[in-house]
Design a protein around this motif. Structure first.
Motif, PDB file in Angstrom:
ATOM      1  N   VAL A 112       0.828  -1.091   0.106  1.00 16.79           N
ATOM      2  CA  VAL A 112      -0.040  -0.142  -0.482  1.00 16.79           C
ATOM      3  C   VAL A 112       1.062   1.705   0.188  1.00 16.79           C
ATOM      4  O   VAL A 112       1.565   0.397   0.746  1.00 16.79           O
ATOM      5  CB  VAL A 112      -1.085   0.055   1.409  1.00 16.79           C
ATOM      6  CG1 VAL A 112      -1.659   1.244   1.311  1.00 16.79           C
ATOM      7  CG2 VAL A 112      -1.497  -1.009   1.019  1.00 16.79           C
ATOM      8  N   ARG A 113       0.372   1.959  -0.904  1.00 12.67           N
ATOM      9  CA  ARG A 113       1.484   3.650  -0.869  1.00 12.67           C
ATOM     10  C   ARG A 113      -0.231   4.573  -1.052  1.00 12.67           C
ATOM     11  O   ARG A 113      -0.697   4.824  -1.694  1.00 12.67           O
ATOM     12  CB  ARG A 113       2.272   3.671  -1.797  1.00 12.67           C
ATOM     13  CG  ARG A 113       3.461   2.582  -2.489  1.00 12.67           C
ATOM     14  CD  ARG A 113       4.147   2.479  -3.647  1.00 12.67           C
ATOM     15  NE  ARG A 113       4.950   0.329  -3.862  1.00 12.67           N
ATOM     16  CZ  ARG A 113       4.055   0.131  -4.250  1.00 12.67           C
ATOM     17  NH1 ARG A 113       2.678   0.109  -4.760  1.00 12.67           N
ATOM     18  NH2 ARG A 113       4.076  -0.952  -4.191  1.00 12.67           N
ATOM     19  N   THR A 114       1.034   5.715  -0.558  1.00 12.92           N
ATOM     20  CA  THR A 114      -0.022   6.432  -0.083  1.00 12.92           C
ATOM     21  C   THR A 114       1.212   8.112  -0.861  1.00 12.92           C
ATOM     22  O   THR A 114       2.316   7.688  -0.768  1.00 12.92           O
ATOM     23  CB  THR A 114      -0.886   7.075   0.785  1.00 12.92           C
ATOM     24  OG1 THR A 114      -1.761   8.111   0.895  1.00 12.92           O
ATOM     25  CG2 THR A 114      -0.477   6.676   2.060  1.00 12.92           C
ATOM     26  N   TRP A 115       0.977   8.774  -0.626  1.00 15.71           N
ATOM     27  CA  TRP A 115       1.645  10.375  -0.322  1.00 15.71           C
ATOM     28  C   TRP A 115       2.141  10.548   1.582  1.00 15.71           C
ATOM     29  O   TRP A 115       1.612  11.686   1.695  1.00 15.71           O
ATOM     30  CB  TRP A 115       1.012  11.379  -1.408  1.00 15.71           C
ATOM     31  CG  TRP A 115       0.651  11.617  -1.896  1.00 15.71           C
ATOM     32  CD1 TRP A 115       1.351  10.504  -3.105  1.00 15.71           C
ATOM     33  CD2 TRP A 115       0.158  12.240  -3.213  1.00 15.71           C
ATOM     34  NE1 TRP A 115       0.779  10.737  -4.591  1.00 15.71           N
ATOM     35  CE2 TRP A 115      -0.092  11.741  -4.748  1.00 15.71           C
ATOM     36  CE3 TRP A 115      -1.086  13.391  -3.100  1.00 15.71           C
ATOM     37  CZ2 TRP A 115      -0.683  11.939  -5.484  1.00 15.71           C
ATOM     38  CZ3 TRP A 115      -1.422  13.554  -4.354  1.00 15.71           C
ATOM     39  CH2 TRP A 115      -1.742  13.004  -5.439  1.00 15.71           C
ATOM     40  N   ASP A 116       2.587  10.042   2.269  1.00 18.27           N
ATOM     41  CA  ASP A 116       2.666  10.203   3.137  1.00 18.27           C
ATOM     42  C   ASP A 116       2.335  10.850   4.570  1.00 18.27           C
ATOM     43  O   ASP A 116       2.128  11.779   4.713  1.00 18.27           O
ATOM     44  CB  ASP A 116       4.154  11.613   2.987  1.00 18.27           C
ATOM     45  CG  ASP A 116       5.410  11.915   4.214  1.00 18.27           C
ATOM     46  OD1 ASP A 116       5.089  11.147   4.716  1.00 18.27           O
ATOM     47  OD2 ASP A 116       5.740  13.251   4.640  1.00 18.27           O
TER      48      ASP A 116
END
Length: 307
Positions: free
Chosen positions: A78-82
């Motif tokens: 899972v990745r997002t903007w910090d």
């Protein structure tokens, strides 16, 4: 076969009152991207996301934004903007805060939006695909088109317009990096969401009078055009329905726009070419049991991927 959907739900709590839970349980989707979930973690309805695994980035703007990707299996990454992301299956309680080891650095200009709950992506376990959910800012009119007394919102000198254009310029850089990073992991890439831009005349019912409206300005349409090509990303629904007016995905609650099908197509599946070629059906679920789930409707695509 993978059935993948995208929906700006315009509030998860309101969506459940309109039947979203039943739609989710019966539509047979493997992956669902949501935008404008608009609920802090402690205000989510019970079983808000059915029996799916959820990756939810709520953002820090009370009552606004919030994006999620729902999957049948726990995502590989899972990745997002910090930002903090809720990652859980039904009955679990887990908050994912560690960045993925292969997190793509944020493009210049996106840092100011990292807290807004506008982007989350996951690597599917079901197939070698990275799926992202995006809620792009609505924006506004440039200063020279703002006419006091003829606008629903107060004139702002073009501030909302300029903010949207800055976001789009930064996101274009990020999108290229993200797509290439997915390819480096051996994955196709699928961006879904409410882009708040209608691309062509086929995407707005009243396109002639909408040419000076936010969401259909020439510079917005040119931006979207620049993101698409046979070698980078393909507008899947338009590829399946090349000459169709619409199918529209958003209608104003006001007046008879919905009854007259005077809508806009602003919700998209943008896929890498190999994935896009496997799309065998693309539909917009205008309503569920006679009820609109939102001012937007789900965009559902069947991908015959891997067969």
């Amino acid at each position: 076969m993978l059935r993948i959907a995208s929906l700006n739900i315009n509030g998860i709590r309101a969506g459940h009152r309109r039947g979203f839970g039943d739609w989710l349980a019966t539509r047979g989707c493997d992956v669902v991207a949501l935008q404008e979930v608009r609920a802090p973690l402690d205000k989510l309805p019970e079983s808000a996301f059915g029996d799916f695994h959820v990756s939810y980035e709520p953002g820090q703007l009370a009552g606004r934004n919030g994006v999620a990707v729902l999957t049948r299996e726990r995502p590989v990454a899972v990745r997002t903007w910090d930002a903090e992301v809720l990652v859980r299956a039904l009955g679990e309680d887990h908050l994912h805060t560690e960045p993925a080891p292969d997190e793509v650095p944020l493009a210049r200009g996106l840092g100011r939006h990292a807290h807004e709950g506008r982007y989350v992506e996951v690597d599917l376990a079901e197939a070698p695909i990275t799926v992202a959910s995006l809620y792009l800012p609505k924006g506004g009119l440039p200063a020279h088109l703002q006419k006091p007394g003829r606008m629903r919102e107060e004139p702002d000198g073009g501030a909302r317009y300029e903010r949207k254009m800055r976001f789009m310029a930064a996101f274009a850089r990020q999108l290229s990096r993200t797509r290439r990073a997915a390819a480096a992991r051996g994955r196709e890439f699928l961006l879904m969401g409410d882009l708040n831009v209608a691309h062509t005349r086929l995407d707005v019912a009243a396109w002639r009078r909408s040419q000076r409206a936010e969401g259909f300005l020439p510079e917005e349409r040119e931006w979207l055009d620049a993101q698409l090509s046979p070698r980078t990303l393909v507008d899947v629904v338009r590829a399946v329905h090349p000459e169709t007016e619409g199918p529209y995905t958003w209608w104003s609650w006001l007046g008879q726009a919905y009854a007259r099908d005077a809508g806009w197509r602003i919700d998209y599946h943008l896929a890498t070419p190999r994935l896009a070629r496997t799309a065998v059906a693309a539909v917009v679920d205008r309503e569920h049991h006679g009820v609109r789930l939102s001012d937007h409707s789900p965009v559902v695509v069947d991908y015959d991927f891997g067969s």
